[in-house]
Motif scaffolding. Sequence first.
Motif, PDB file in Angstrom:
ATOM      1  N   ILE A 116       0.841  -1.202   0.000  1.00 19.15           N
ATOM      2  CA  ILE A 116       0.000   0.000   0.000  1.00 19.15           C
ATOM      3  C   ILE A 116       0.874   1.248   0.000  1.00 19.15           C
ATOM      4  CG2 ILE A 116      -0.305   0.253   2.511  1.00 19.15           C
ATOM      5  CD1 ILE A 116      -3.238   1.015   1.882  1.00 19.15           C
ATOM      6  N   THR A 117       2.010   1.189   0.675  1.00 17.57           N
ATOM      7  CA  THR A 117       2.926   2.332   0.677  1.00 17.57           C
ATOM      8  C   THR A 117       3.435   2.604  -0.734  1.00 17.57           C
ATOM      9  OG1 THR A 117       3.600   1.896   2.962  1.00 17.57           O
ATOM     10  CG2 THR A 117       5.088   3.226   1.610  1.00 17.57           C
ATOM     11  N   GLN A 118       3.807   1.548  -1.444  1.00 14.01           N
ATOM     12  CA  GLN A 118       4.311   1.727  -2.801  1.00 14.01           C
ATOM     13  C   GLN A 118       3.206   2.149  -3.766  1.00 14.01           C
ATOM     14  OE1 GLN A 118       6.357  -2.026  -3.424  1.00 14.01           O
ATOM     15  NE2 GLN A 118       7.679  -1.606  -1.670  1.00 14.01           N
ATOM     16  N   ALA A 119       1.982   1.663  -3.541  1.00 13.26           N
ATOM     17  CA  ALA A 119       0.860   2.086  -4.380  1.00 13.26           C
ATOM     18  C   ALA A 119       0.593   3.580  -4.232  1.00 13.26           C
ATOM     19  CB  ALA A 119      -0.392   1.287  -4.026  1.00 13.26           C
ATOM     20  N   VAL A 120       0.693   4.079  -3.014  1.00 13.36           N
ATOM     21  CA  VAL A 120       0.504   5.515  -2.770  1.00 13.36           C
ATOM     22  C   VAL A 120       1.655   6.306  -3.384  1.00 13.36           C
ATOM     23  CG1 VAL A 120       0.392   7.294  -0.983  1.00 13.36           C
ATOM     24  CG2 VAL A 120      -0.929   5.177  -0.727  1.00 13.36           C
ATOM     25  N   GLN A 121       2.875   5.778  -3.268  1.00 18.86           N
ATOM     26  CA  GLN A 121       4.034   6.453  -3.854  1.00 18.86           C
ATOM     27  C   GLN A 121       3.917   6.538  -5.370  1.00 18.86           C
ATOM     28  OE1 GLN A 121       7.232   4.059  -2.284  1.00 18.86           O
ATOM     29  NE2 GLN A 121       7.394   5.244  -0.391  1.00 18.86           N
ATOM     30  N   PHE A 122       3.265   5.551  -5.989  1.00 16.75           N
ATOM     31  CA  PHE A 122       3.018   5.585  -7.427  1.00 16.75           C
ATOM     32  C   PHE A 122       1.941   6.600  -7.806  1.00 16.75           C
ATOM     33  CE2 PHE A 122       5.640   1.915  -7.927  1.00 16.75           C
ATOM     34  CZ  PHE A 122       5.879   1.749  -9.275  1.00 16.75           C
ATOM     35  N   GLY A 123       1.310   7.167  -6.808  1.00 16.54           N
ATOM     36  CA  GLY A 123       0.303   8.192  -7.062  1.00 16.54           C
ATOM     37  C   GLY A 123      -1.074   7.669  -7.403  1.00 16.54           C
ATOM     38  N   LEU A 124      -1.355   6.397  -7.109  1.00 14.81           N
ATOM     39  CA  LEU A 124      -2.642   5.818  -7.488  1.00 14.81           C
ATOM     40  C   LEU A 124      -3.817   6.563  -6.855  1.00 14.81           C
ATOM     41  CD1 LEU A 124      -2.034   1.942  -7.471  1.00 14.81           C
ATOM     42  CD2 LEU A 124      -2.223   3.474  -9.418  1.00 14.81           C
ATOM     43  N   ARG A 125      -3.682   6.942  -5.612  1.00 13.89           N
ATOM     44  CA  ARG A 125      -4.815   7.551  -4.920  1.00 13.89           C
ATOM     45  C   ARG A 125      -5.069   8.994  -5.358  1.00 13.89           C
ATOM     46  NH1 ARG A 125      -5.428   6.588   1.267  1.00 13.89           N
ATOM     47  NH2 ARG A 125      -7.609   6.855   0.626  1.00 13.89           N
ATOM     48  N   ASP A 126      -4.152   9.533  -6.131  1.00  9.73           N
ATOM     49  CA  ASP A 126      -4.331  10.903  -6.637  1.00  9.73           C
ATOM     50  C   ASP A 126      -4.933  10.925  -8.039  1.00  9.73           C
ATOM     51  OD1 ASP A 126      -3.103  11.915  -4.320  1.00  9.73           O
ATOM     52  OD2 ASP A 126      -1.112  11.634  -5.193  1.00  9.73           O
ATOM     53  N   LYS A 127      -5.179   9.749  -8.599  1.00  9.91           N
ATOM     54  CA  LYS A 127      -5.603   9.675 -10.002  1.00  9.91           C
ATOM     55  C   LYS A 127      -7.127   9.626 -10.154  1.00  9.91           C
ATOM     56  CE  LYS A 127      -1.433   7.578 -11.840  1.00  9.91           C
ATOM     57  NZ  LYS A 127      -1.132   8.789 -12.623  1.00  9.91           N
ATOM     58  N   GLN A 128      -7.581  10.093 -11.298  1.00  8.70           N
ATOM     59  CA  GLN A 128      -8.963   9.927 -11.739  1.00  8.70           C
ATOM     60  C   GLN A 128      -8.953   8.913 -12.890  1.00  8.70           C
ATOM     61  OE1 GLN A 128     -12.064  11.604 -11.065  1.00  8.70           O
ATOM     62  NE2 GLN A 128     -11.196  12.481  -9.197  1.00  8.70           N
ATOM     63  N   VAL A 129      -9.729   7.849 -12.746  1.00  8.42           N
ATOM     64  CA  VAL A 129      -9.815   6.816 -13.782  1.00  8.42           C
ATOM     65  C   VAL A 129     -11.295   6.524 -14.031  1.00  8.42           C
ATOM     66  CG1 VAL A 129      -9.200   4.455 -14.448  1.00  8.42           C
ATOM     67  CG2 VAL A 129      -7.630   5.800 -13.029  1.00  8.42           C
ATOM     68  N   ASN A 130     -11.654   6.465 -15.296  1.00  7.73           N
ATOM     69  CA  ASN A 130     -13.057   6.215 -15.666  1.00  7.73           C
ATOM     70  C   ASN A 130     -13.994   7.257 -15.068  1.00  7.73           C
ATOM     71  OD1 ASN A 130     -12.113   3.802 -16.897  1.00  7.73           O
ATOM     72  ND2 ASN A 130     -12.365   2.678 -14.975  1.00  7.73           N
ATOM     73  N   GLY A 131     -13.459   8.477 -14.888  1.00 12.90           N
ATOM     74  CA  GLY A 131     -14.259   9.548 -14.311  1.00 12.90           C
ATOM     75  C   GLY A 131     -14.494   9.414 -12.828  1.00 12.90           C
ATOM     76  N   LYS A 132     -13.721   8.541 -12.175  1.00 11.18           N
ATOM     77  CA  LYS A 132     -13.895   8.291 -10.739  1.00 11.18           C
ATOM     78  C   LYS A 132     -12.556   8.436 -10.024  1.00 11.18           C
ATOM     79  CE  LYS A 132     -17.378   4.764 -11.793  1.00 11.18           C
ATOM     80  NZ  LYS A 132     -17.114   4.774 -13.252  1.00 11.18           N
ATOM     81  N   GLN A 133     -12.606   8.769  -8.751  1.00 12.21           N
ATOM     82  CA  GLN A 133     -11.400   8.805  -7.943  1.00 12.21           C
ATOM     83  C   GLN A 133     -10.900   7.379  -7.742  1.00 12.21           C
ATOM     84  OE1 GLN A 133      -9.904  11.641  -6.831  1.00 12.21           O
ATOM     85  NE2 GLN A 133      -8.201  10.364  -6.089  1.00 12.21           N
ATOM     86  N   PHE A 134      -9.611   7.153  -7.980  1.00 14.10           N
ATOM     87  CA  PHE A 134      -9.038   5.824  -7.777  1.00 14.10           C
ATOM     88  C   PHE A 134      -9.036   5.502  -6.278  1.00 14.10           C
ATOM     89  CE2 PHE A 134      -6.104   2.378  -7.519  1.00 14.10           C
ATOM     90  CZ  PHE A 134      -6.160   1.730  -8.748  1.00 14.10           C
TER      91      PHE A 134
END
Length: 449
Positions: free
Chosen positions: A270-288
């Motif tokens: 989960i730390t690496q997923a956050v570092q990749f910026g996943l939680r800051d992204k919008q995908v399919n018009g939705k917050q990741f």
Amino acid sequence: MTKSTLTRRGVIKTGAYAGAGLALPTIFTSRARAFTNAPSGNTVTFGFNVPQTGPYADEGLDELRAQELAVEHLNGMGDGGMLNTFSSKALDGTGILGKQVEYVTGDTQTKSDAARASAKAMIEKDGVVMINGGSSSGVAVAVQGLCQEAGIIFMAGLTHSNDTTGKDRKKNGFRHFFNAYMSGAALTPVLEKAYGTDRRAYHLTADYTWGYTQQESIQASTEAIGWQTVNNVLTPVGAGDFSSYIAPVLNSGADVLVLNHYGGDMINSITQAVQFGLRDKQVNGKQFEIVVPLYSELMAEGAGDNIKGVYGSMNWNWQLSDPGTKAFVKSFGEKYGRPPSNSAHTCYVQTLLYADAVARAGSFDPCAVAEALEGFEFDGMGNGPVLYRAEDHQCFKDVLVMKGKENPSTKYDILEIVEVTPVDHVTYPPDHPMFGGAEATLGQCNNGA
């Protein structure tokens, strides 16, 4: 009260007992004893088999703290903890059937072969009457099978795979902890309310029995509300670096990452997923979003800010307000200076439940103990009313849905309870397909005689 285990740990490291086969020693088969390791003196010995090294070591060490505390309470030391709130009054803090409790410990290393070797040494060399522990379902299934062969009761610790009380259920094995099906059943209605029904999920899954059944359970429950599963990728336990597994998520079209990981693996992924910026992204018009189906306080503590707003499920949490929880949290906190984890809680409870069953049965004979546990209903242990179902030796109780706090007040106050799912919503028939179907049976009790 602890017996030395230095010699045994040396044996484990050499792998002298490793291997799939179990050559039963005479202590398992001799008719001179009524049952395996029948205690004859004024003490009785428990075996606490937990991961003290490896990716689940934090959980294992907290389990060991709780096991030690349970022995103190059984022997009349300390404030008695949950013995004061437990609905059964068969235990009085003077030991069990006139015997003081001692214990030996082992390091499973989160490896099935090491765990089996450790348990085997406890049974053969230390004369334990019961083994408690875990933190890996692969370990739990392996040790449960050995205890069945040896004529010893296995009181599972932290094991969440459906298989433990499903296709791999055993008459000599019992589980207090909830399972993957229950996580899916409790968590999905909350996910539907928070994220809707039009979602695309990408799963990273620990490559062993728990990961498989956790992924299967959460996929089935989320697809039932309309989610699509984009991919499921298996990852090795203890991988450390999950970046090569997370990178493909970015271009997969998924808008939810489901981390079927536990312990140090979950902290890292989960730390690496956050570092990749996943939680800051919008995908399919939705917050990741990220979902962690199985939470623990120790994992959340290790992941820190990365779990803010992330949903998961738990068996128990120290913030519950019932008398049993308050008693246990007080005892544990005074001894160790921190609140207990849910893995600590289940090992503490399992130790007391075994002792209580012995007292009610009036015998350490494993088959008498099994009979006392089957269909046993109890309260006062932190989860409300609980049933130890006779057909599969699975405990049924309410399940917690948790969320990482946005503004924690302390390093321990980092998860909040957002839902207490009633037991009726997570109950399933003993022959459910995810649990081995009609072919899954407990078999016969073995007392080693």
